[in-house]
Design a protein around this motif. Structure first.
Motif, PDB file in Angstrom:
ATOM      1  N   LYS A  50       0.827  -1.210   0.000  1.00 38.80           N
ATOM      2  CA  LYS A  50       0.000   0.000   0.000  1.00 38.80           C
ATOM      3  C   LYS A  50       0.860   1.258   0.000  1.00 38.80           C
ATOM      4  CE  LYS A  50      -3.992   1.989   2.446  1.00 38.80           C
ATOM      5  NZ  LYS A  50      -4.871   1.846   3.625  1.00 38.80           N
ATOM      6  N   THR A  51       1.988   1.194   0.658  1.00 39.59           N
ATOM      7  CA  THR A  51       2.883   2.348   0.712  1.00 39.59           C
ATOM      8  C   THR A  51       3.348   2.754  -0.677  1.00 39.59           C
ATOM      9  OG1 THR A  51       3.675   1.766   2.929  1.00 39.59           O
ATOM     10  CG2 THR A  51       5.092   3.198   1.614  1.00 39.59           C
ATOM     11  N   SER A  52       3.722   1.774  -1.488  1.00 39.63           N
ATOM     12  CA  SER A  52       4.192   2.080  -2.843  1.00 39.63           C
ATOM     13  C   SER A  52       3.050   2.600  -3.713  1.00 39.63           C
ATOM     14  CB  SER A  52       4.825   0.843  -3.489  1.00 39.63           C
ATOM     15  OG  SER A  52       3.883  -0.205  -3.610  1.00 39.63           O
ATOM     16  N   LEU A  53       1.825   2.114  -3.474  1.00 42.40           N
ATOM     17  CA  LEU A  53       0.669   2.598  -4.227  1.00 42.40           C
ATOM     18  C   LEU A  53       0.355   4.057  -3.867  1.00 42.40           C
ATOM     19  CD1 LEU A  53      -1.673   2.240  -6.151  1.00 42.40           C
ATOM     20  CD2 LEU A  53      -2.975   1.143  -4.309  1.00 42.40           C
ATOM     21  N   ILE A  54       0.406   4.374  -2.585  1.00 45.83           N
ATOM     22  CA  ILE A  54       0.166   5.753  -2.156  1.00 45.83           C
ATOM     23  C   ILE A  54       1.212   6.687  -2.769  1.00 45.83           C
ATOM     24  CG2 ILE A  54       0.183   7.326  -0.169  1.00 45.83           C
ATOM     25  CD1 ILE A  54      -1.065   5.034   1.458  1.00 45.83           C
ATOM     26  N   LEU A  55       2.448   6.238  -2.794  1.00 47.18           N
ATOM     27  CA  LEU A  55       3.507   7.041  -3.409  1.00 47.18           C
ATOM     28  C   LEU A  55       3.207   7.261  -4.892  1.00 47.18           C
ATOM     29  CD1 LEU A  55       6.202   8.498  -3.217  1.00 47.18           C
ATOM     30  CD2 LEU A  55       7.351   6.300  -3.600  1.00 47.18           C
ATOM     31  N   GLY A  56       2.729   6.217  -5.562  1.00 47.92           N
ATOM     32  CA  GLY A  56       2.366   6.340  -6.969  1.00 47.92           C
ATOM     33  C   GLY A  56       1.244   7.350  -7.174  1.00 47.92           C
ATOM     34  N   VAL A  57       0.271   7.335  -6.267  1.00 50.66           N
ATOM     35  CA  VAL A  57      -0.843   8.279  -6.326  1.00 50.66           C
ATOM     36  C   VAL A  57      -0.335   9.711  -6.140  1.00 50.66           C
ATOM     37  CG1 VAL A  57      -2.860   9.113  -5.040  1.00 50.66           C
ATOM     38  CG2 VAL A  57      -2.681   6.687  -5.644  1.00 50.66           C
ATOM     39  N   VAL A  58       0.502   9.911  -5.143  1.00 48.95           N
ATOM     40  CA  VAL A  58       1.028  11.251  -4.857  1.00 48.95           C
ATOM     41  C   VAL A  58       1.874  11.754  -6.023  1.00 48.95           C
ATOM     42  CG1 VAL A  58       2.534  12.589  -3.331  1.00 48.95           C
ATOM     43  CG2 VAL A  58       0.936  10.933  -2.362  1.00 48.95           C
ATOM     44  N   GLU A  59       2.681  10.876  -6.598  1.00 52.44           N
ATOM     45  CA  GLU A  59       3.499  11.260  -7.757  1.00 52.44           C
ATOM     46  C   GLU A  59       2.612  11.702  -8.917  1.00 52.44           C
ATOM     47  OE1 GLU A  59       7.424   8.380  -7.054  1.00 52.44           O
ATOM     48  OE2 GLU A  59       5.787   7.741  -8.362  1.00 52.44           O
ATOM     49  N   ARG A  60       1.534  10.982  -9.123  1.00 55.34           N
ATOM     50  CA  ARG A  60       0.609  11.322 -10.213  1.00 55.34           C
ATOM     51  C   ARG A  60      -0.033  12.694  -9.973  1.00 55.34           C
ATOM     52  NH1 ARG A  60      -3.322   8.629 -13.212  1.00 55.34           N
ATOM     53  NH2 ARG A  60      -4.677  10.155 -14.218  1.00 55.34           N
ATOM     54  N   ILE A  61      -0.465  12.967  -8.750  1.00 51.28           N
ATOM     55  CA  ILE A  61      -1.115  14.242  -8.439  1.00 51.28           C
ATOM     56  C   ILE A  61      -0.152  15.403  -8.655  1.00 51.28           C
ATOM     57  CG2 ILE A  61      -2.094  15.652  -6.579  1.00 51.28           C
ATOM     58  CD1 ILE A  61      -3.225  12.999  -5.404  1.00 51.28           C
ATOM     59  N   PHE A  62       1.075  15.267  -8.161  1.00 56.38           N
ATOM     60  CA  PHE A  62       2.032  16.353  -8.311  1.00 56.38           C
ATOM     61  C   PHE A  62       2.471  16.537  -9.757  1.00 56.38           C
ATOM     62  CE2 PHE A  62       2.551  16.289  -3.685  1.00 56.38           C
ATOM     63  CZ  PHE A  62       2.628  17.653  -3.436  1.00 56.38           C
ATOM     64  N   LYS A  63       2.569  15.437 -10.498  1.00 61.26           N
ATOM     65  CA  LYS A  63       2.909  15.552 -11.920  1.00 61.26           C
ATOM     66  C   LYS A  63       1.830  16.357 -12.644  1.00 61.26           C
ATOM     67  CE  LYS A  63       3.783  13.004 -16.192  1.00 61.26           C
ATOM     68  NZ  LYS A  63       2.892  13.921 -16.967  1.00 61.26           N
ATOM     69  N   ASP A  64       0.574  16.006 -12.396  1.00 58.45           N
ATOM     70  CA  ASP A  64      -0.537  16.724 -13.021  1.00 58.45           C
ATOM     71  C   ASP A  64      -0.520  18.203 -12.613  1.00 58.45           C
ATOM     72  OD1 ASP A  64      -1.309  14.370 -14.167  1.00 58.45           O
ATOM     73  OD2 ASP A  64      -3.029  14.021 -12.845  1.00 58.45           O
ATOM     74  N   TYR A  65      -0.254  18.451 -11.326  1.00 56.25           N
ATOM     75  CA  TYR A  65      -0.249  19.812 -10.804  1.00 56.25           C
ATOM     76  C   TYR A  65       0.822  20.669 -11.483  1.00 56.25           C
ATOM     77  CZ  TYR A  65       0.168  23.658  -7.432  1.00 56.25           C
ATOM     78  OH  TYR A  65       0.230  24.902  -6.851  1.00 56.25           O
ATOM     79  N   PHE A  66       2.039  20.159 -11.526  1.00 56.59           N
ATOM     80  CA  PHE A  66       3.122  20.950 -12.126  1.00 56.59           C
ATOM     81  C   PHE A  66       2.985  21.041 -13.644  1.00 56.59           C
ATOM     82  CE2 PHE A  66       5.289  20.234  -8.010  1.00 56.59           C
ATOM     83  CZ  PHE A  66       5.640  21.555  -7.746  1.00 56.59           C
ATOM     84  N   ASP A  67       2.418  20.035 -14.273  1.00 51.44           N
ATOM     85  CA  ASP A  67       2.149  20.119 -15.719  1.00 51.44           C
ATOM     86  C   ASP A  67       1.219  21.289 -16.008  1.00 51.44           C
ATOM     87  OD1 ASP A  67       3.734  17.967 -16.314  1.00 51.44           O
ATOM     88  OD2 ASP A  67       2.086  16.549 -16.622  1.00 51.44           O
ATOM     89  N   VAL A  68       0.173  21.447 -15.179  1.00 50.59           N
ATOM     90  CA  VAL A  68      -0.778  22.547 -15.365  1.00 50.59           C
ATOM     91  C   VAL A  68      -0.099  23.884 -15.071  1.00 50.59           C
ATOM     92  CG1 VAL A  68      -2.924  23.590 -14.540  1.00 50.59           C
ATOM     93  CG2 VAL A  68      -2.792  21.124 -14.846  1.00 50.59           C
TER      94      VAL A  68
END
Length: 203
Positions: A50-68
């Motif tokens: 679950k820890t690695s999945l949460i990290l994947g989720v957080v990485e996705r959110i920040f990637k989307d955020y900085f892309d915008v």
């Protein structure tokens, strides 16, 4: 995109939906596998725990955020327009992901991993650097007076914005999603702070 990358992204999207709806603490890996109709071995292939999945989720959110953020950044835009656009973007992301409670004392131990904390620190630093660029552009365009320490200036601005967010949330109910009144107040105060901050920096 490779098939493995597509599968990984689908898992992350499914996890985000369940995390937002039920909360990270109440979500299990089995439930995510059931939601997506994938086998548990397949899920654990991409995310061993679950820890690695949460990290994947957080990485996705920040990637989307900085892309915008970077897509919205215009060299010719004045600093007030730029900062107010960022307030709007940040507000949209806050509305969408606040229920994850990534920094609100979530009891899930998966959120206390060294990897996640390290990643969040890097993203905070990236955000400071992004705002440094904005203030540097404003100085170059002679919108604001030359600054002795732009990194400290960017950090101060972000700290003030973060403090306003925390105060507005605490003004409501810390355990629940802030009401419309708190959200509206938070955005209004962030806009006001940005305008005052810019006014104080002008020649």
């Amino acid at each position: 995109m490779a098939e493995t990358d597509k599968k990984r992204e689908l898992i992350i999207e499914g996890a985000i939906k369940r995390f937002i709806h039920f909360g990270i603490n109440k979500t299990t890996m089995n439930e995510i596998a059931e939601d997506l109709s994938v086998s548990k071995p397949s899920l654990y292939y991409y995310f061993p725990d679950k820890t690695s999945l949460i990290l994947g989720v957080v990485e996705r959110i920040f990637k989307d955020y900085f892309d915008v953020l970077y897509a919205d950044l215009k060299q010719e835009a004045n600093i007030e327009t730029t900062l107010l656009n960022i307030v709007e973007i940040k507000h949209r992301f806050f509305l969408r992901y606040y229920m994850l409670h990534l920094s609100n004392g979530n009891p899930d131990s998966s959120l206390n991993s060294v990897e996640l904390k390290s990643y969040l620190e890097k993203m905070l630093e990236k955000n400071v650097q992004f705002h440094e660029k904005i203030f540097e552009m404003a100085v170059a365009n002679k919108e604001i007076a030359p600054q002795e320490d732009i990194p400290k200036l960017a950090e101060l601005y972000l700290s003030c914005q973060s403090g306003l967010t925390s105060l507005c949330i605490m003004h409501g109910n810390k355990e629940l999603f802030p009401g419309k009144k708190e959200l509206k107040l938070m955005k209004e105060k962030q806009i006001s702070l940005s305008k005052i901050f810019i006014k104080g920096l002008k020649n």
